[in-house]
Motif scaffolding. Structure first.
Motif, PDB file in Angstrom:
ATOM      1  N   LEU A   1       0.770  -0.717   8.286  1.00  0.00           N
ATOM      2  CA  LEU A   1       0.427  -1.324   7.004  1.00  0.00           C
ATOM      3  C   LEU A   1      -1.084  -1.495   6.949  1.00  0.00           C
ATOM      4  O   LEU A   1      -1.682  -2.123   7.831  1.00  0.00           O
ATOM      5  CB  LEU A   1       1.110  -2.690   6.838  1.00  0.00           C
ATOM      6  CG  LEU A   1       0.655  -3.541   5.646  1.00  0.00           C
ATOM      7  CD1 LEU A   1       0.985  -2.841   4.331  1.00  0.00           C
ATOM      8  CD2 LEU A   1       1.298  -4.921   5.699  1.00  0.00           C
ATOM      9  N   PHE A   2      -1.701  -0.925   5.910  1.00  0.00           N
ATOM     10  CA  PHE A   2      -3.147  -1.045   5.705  1.00  0.00           C
ATOM     11  C   PHE A   2      -3.376  -1.591   4.301  1.00  0.00           C
ATOM     12  O   PHE A   2      -2.933  -0.986   3.321  1.00  0.00           O
ATOM     13  CB  PHE A   2      -3.842   0.304   5.895  1.00  0.00           C
ATOM     14  CG  PHE A   2      -3.656   0.860   7.275  1.00  0.00           C
ATOM     15  CD1 PHE A   2      -4.497   0.487   8.310  1.00  0.00           C
ATOM     16  CD2 PHE A   2      -2.622   1.737   7.537  1.00  0.00           C
ATOM     17  CE1 PHE A   2      -4.315   0.988   9.583  1.00  0.00           C
ATOM     18  CE2 PHE A   2      -2.432   2.254   8.814  1.00  0.00           C
ATOM     19  CZ  PHE A   2      -3.281   1.869   9.843  1.00  0.00           C
ATOM     20  N   ARG A   3      -4.057  -2.742   4.232  1.00  0.00           N
ATOM     21  CA  ARG A   3      -4.287  -3.403   2.943  1.00  0.00           C
ATOM     22  C   ARG A   3      -5.783  -3.575   2.695  1.00  0.00           C
ATOM     23  O   ARG A   3      -6.550  -3.847   3.615  1.00  0.00           O
ATOM     24  CB  ARG A   3      -3.604  -4.774   2.914  1.00  0.00           C
ATOM     25  CG  ARG A   3      -2.097  -4.722   3.111  1.00  0.00           C
ATOM     26  CD  ARG A   3      -1.472  -6.071   2.819  1.00  0.00           C
ATOM     27  NE  ARG A   3      -1.914  -7.098   3.764  1.00  0.00           N
ATOM     28  CZ  ARG A   3      -1.756  -8.408   3.576  1.00  0.00           C
ATOM     29  NH1 ARG A   3      -1.199  -8.854   2.456  1.00  0.00           N
ATOM     30  NH2 ARG A   3      -2.172  -9.270   4.487  1.00  0.00           N
ATOM     31  N   ARG A   4      -6.175  -3.437   1.407  1.00  0.00           N
ATOM     32  CA  ARG A   4      -7.564  -3.635   1.005  1.00  0.00           C
ATOM     33  C   ARG A   4      -7.650  -4.866   0.106  1.00  0.00           C
ATOM     34  O   ARG A   4      -6.732  -5.135  -0.669  1.00  0.00           O
ATOM     35  CB  ARG A   4      -8.088  -2.397   0.298  1.00  0.00           C
ATOM     36  CG  ARG A   4      -8.131  -1.162   1.195  1.00  0.00           C
ATOM     37  CD  ARG A   4      -8.588   0.060   0.438  1.00  0.00           C
ATOM     38  NE  ARG A   4      -8.689   1.220   1.319  1.00  0.00           N
ATOM     39  CZ  ARG A   4      -7.685   2.022   1.632  1.00  0.00           C
ATOM     40  NH1 ARG A   4      -6.483   1.786   1.107  1.00  0.00           N
ATOM     41  NH2 ARG A   4      -7.848   3.041   2.443  1.00  0.00           N
ATOM     42  N   PHE A   5      -8.770  -5.590   0.220  1.00  0.00           N
ATOM     43  CA  PHE A   5      -8.893  -6.873  -0.457  1.00  0.00           C
ATOM     44  C   PHE A   5     -10.163  -6.937  -1.311  1.00  0.00           C
ATOM     45  O   PHE A   5     -11.137  -6.210  -1.081  1.00  0.00           O
ATOM     46  CB  PHE A   5      -8.921  -8.016   0.566  1.00  0.00           C
ATOM     47  CG  PHE A   5      -7.702  -8.092   1.426  1.00  0.00           C
ATOM     48  CD1 PHE A   5      -6.565  -8.766   1.009  1.00  0.00           C
ATOM     49  CD2 PHE A   5      -7.677  -7.468   2.670  1.00  0.00           C
ATOM     50  CE1 PHE A   5      -5.447  -8.828   1.802  1.00  0.00           C
ATOM     51  CE2 PHE A   5      -6.564  -7.530   3.475  1.00  0.00           C
ATOM     52  CZ  PHE A   5      -5.438  -8.208   3.046  1.00  0.00           C
ATOM     53  N   ASP A   6     -10.134  -7.850  -2.259  1.00  0.00           N
ATOM     54  CA  ASP A   6     -11.294  -8.144  -3.085  1.00  0.00           C
ATOM     55  C   ASP A   6     -12.245  -9.035  -2.294  1.00  0.00           C
ATOM     56  O   ASP A   6     -11.921  -9.513  -1.193  1.00  0.00           O
ATOM     57  CB  ASP A   6     -10.832  -8.846  -4.374  1.00  0.00           C
ATOM     58  CG  ASP A   6     -11.894  -8.785  -5.461  1.00  0.00           C
ATOM     59  OD1 ASP A   6     -12.981  -8.232  -5.200  1.00  0.00           O
ATOM     60  OD2 ASP A   6     -11.628  -9.288  -6.573  1.00  0.00           O
ATOM     61  N   VAL A   7     -13.442  -9.262  -2.844  1.00  0.00           N
ATOM     62  CA  VAL A   7     -14.420 -10.128  -2.196  1.00  0.00           C
ATOM     63  C   VAL A   7     -14.878 -11.199  -3.178  1.00  0.00           C
ATOM     64  O   VAL A   7     -14.781 -11.037  -4.393  1.00  0.00           O
ATOM     65  CB  VAL A   7     -15.641  -9.319  -1.697  1.00  0.00           C
ATOM     66  CG1 VAL A   7     -15.253  -8.427  -0.550  1.00  0.00           C
ATOM     67  CG2 VAL A   7     -16.262  -8.512  -2.825  1.00  0.00           C
ATOM     68  N   ASP A   8     -15.388 -12.294  -2.634  1.00  0.00           N
ATOM     69  CA  ASP A   8     -15.898 -13.400  -3.439  1.00  0.00           C
ATOM     70  C   ASP A   8     -17.346 -13.095  -3.821  1.00  0.00           C
ATOM     71  O   ASP A   8     -18.288 -13.603  -3.215  1.00  0.00           O
ATOM     72  CB  ASP A   8     -15.802 -14.699  -2.635  1.00  0.00           C
ATOM     73  CG  ASP A   8     -16.190 -15.914  -3.476  1.00  0.00           C
ATOM     74  OD1 ASP A   8     -16.287 -15.766  -4.712  1.00  0.00           O
ATOM     75  OD2 ASP A   8     -16.389 -16.993  -2.889  1.00  0.00           O
ATOM     76  N   GLY A   9     -17.517 -12.247  -4.836  1.00  0.00           N
ATOM     77  CA  GLY A   9     -18.842 -11.764  -5.178  1.00  0.00           C
ATOM     78  C   GLY A   9     -19.237 -10.654  -4.225  1.00  0.00           C
ATOM     79  O   GLY A   9     -18.683 -10.515  -3.133  1.00  0.00           O
TER      80      GLY A   9
END
Length: 446
Positions: free
Chosen positions: A212-220
């Protein structure tokens, strides 16, 4: 008038904040799959894996089936093995352009993290039964060929956009991968002539892959990863079985032996799903191996052994590597080199009075680099290509050959029981093994 540094940093931060937030360029190849093909058993491990030309216990049913003819009585073998494997992955840092020194952009150059997998379990079990004529032998076994658990989290590296004043940031990514391959086989051997034996085996290998490989958003743009905001994922799943044969030859002149073994790797289908794209099927191909080993008994108490093992690691490229590289569009740029292992070892038997001997063993072996490599097959055209190339060249630059040092001891508890223990140590791999060999007949130890 010179502009204050704090103002300059603020202007640069504002400029990069106007760029696309993230680029999902990193692939699961960031933590490549690596595993070794060590022969089973603590005795073989202590000898640095140089066992194809020794092959004188029940583990020969896998290591060299022809060696089964050396066993004069029914024999049972079991091994408990513990391993620790470390892989490096690109975790954070700035690959190009000056650091802004704000938020998470504070480190010039790449920073690599460690993904460590630890596994303990029944590595091998076998039962050997020789015919009364001692001309032929049959055996059954179970062997854990590979067991890997990997996990990593990348914060997302920074890069200078090659066509603009701004910077870009790779998407933070989490990766979890579990792989196990176990074989259940039957082997047989026949003594063709007094000094010549041939053997073969057929194993059913079970394959289990979960990734399982997941990509995430960033806080700015410069902020920390937001693990609660996922915007992309990829999975790999496989539950299959496959057949693979082994053939071996052993020339035994008493004081000297020569063994040759060819083991074909099994192939397994698995399924990859990227986001909402349709599922696709690929093939995981276990490398083939060819081993040539020899042993010489210099004197009754001293045995010297060596082995050369050629491993067809490049079989992993087709499908398994190229399938993961689809996101880059540069599949031809990835490779895995075939490798040749070199093993040298010695065994010394301590004897005194009427007590059974204690066998001291030591070995060293060379493990060639068999990680995934990236070298651009074509010149980058777009800015995205250049970013891909820089990132992947860095992420896959940590592969190294390793020198292993092994050692162990064997205790003859009685004419029916032998205990062995061994350890194998390398910079990124540690293996500990303990095994027992039980002679079920009235004969003594080989």
């Amino acid at each position: 008038m010179q502009m204050p540094r704090s103002w300059l940093a603020a202007m640069i931060a504002g400029a990069v904040a106007l760029c696309p937030a993230v680029v999902s360029a990193q692939t699961s190849l960031q933590v490549p799959l690596q595993f070794d093909f060590l022969n089973p058993g603590a005795k073989s491990l202590a000898l640095g894996g140089a066992f194809a030309g020794v092959a004188d216990d029940a583990t020969a049913s896998f290591a060299n089936p022809a060696g089964l003819t050396l066993l004069g009585t029914p024999e049972l073998s079991a091994e408990l093995r513990s391993s620790r494997t470390t892989s490096l992955f690109l975790q954070r840092g700035r690959l190009s352009g000056p650091v802004i020194n704000q938020g998470t952009d504070t480190i010039q150059g790449p920073v690599f993290g460690e993904s460590t997998g630890v596994h303990t379990g029944l590595g091998y079990f076998s039962l050997v039964y020789p015919h009364a004529s001692h001309r032929w032998v049959i055996a059954g076994y179970r062997h854990e060929l590979a067991h890997i658990d990997q996990q990593f989290f990348s914060d997302g590296v920074f890069q200078k956009d090659p066509t603009e004043f701004t910077s870009r940031r790779d998407a933070p990514q989490e990766g979890i991968r579990s792989l196990s391959i176990s074989g259940y086989g039957v082997s047989g051997a026949y003594q063709v002539r007094r000094h010549v034996a041939v053997g073969g085996g057929l194993a059913v290998y079970t394959f289990a892959l979960d990734s399982l490989f997941r990509r995430f958003d960033v806080d700015g743009f410069l902020g920390a990863p937001k693990r609660d905001v996922e915007f992309g994922r990829s999975t790999q799943r496989g539950r299959r079985a496959g057949l693979a044969p082994t053939i071996g030859v052993l020339l035994d002149r008493g004081a000297a032996r020569l063994g040759i073994v060819y083991r074909r790797g099994a192939s397994f289908d698995y399924t990859t799903v990227d986001g909402s794209d349709p599922a696709r099927t690929a093939v995981f191909r276990v490398p083939h191996t060819l081993a040539i080993g020899a042993s010489v008994r210099v004197r009754p108490s001293l045995l010297i052994a060596g082995e050369m093992t050629r491993i067809n690691y490049s079989r992993l490229v087709q499908d398994f590597v190229t399938d993961q590289a689809r996101a880059t569009g540069r599949q031809a740029s990835f490779s895995v080199d075939d490798g040749t292992e070199w093993h040298v070892s010695a065994q010394y038997a301590l004897r005194w009075r009427q007590h059974p001997p204690i066998r001291l063993r030591a070995g060293v072996w060379y493990d060639p680099d068999h990680s995934v490599h990236f070298a651009p097959a074509v010149q980058p055209v777009t800015a995205t290509d250049k970013l891909f190339d820089e990132r992947l060249s860095t992420a896959l630059s940590t592969g190294r050959s390793q020198a292993h040092v092994a050692g162990g001891v064997g205790f003859t508890v009685s004419r029916q029981l032998e205990l062995n223990a061994a350890v194998d140590v390398a910079p990124r791999n540690h293996v500990f093994s303990t095994s027992l060999i039980v002679h079920l007949g009235q004969g003594g130890l080989p």
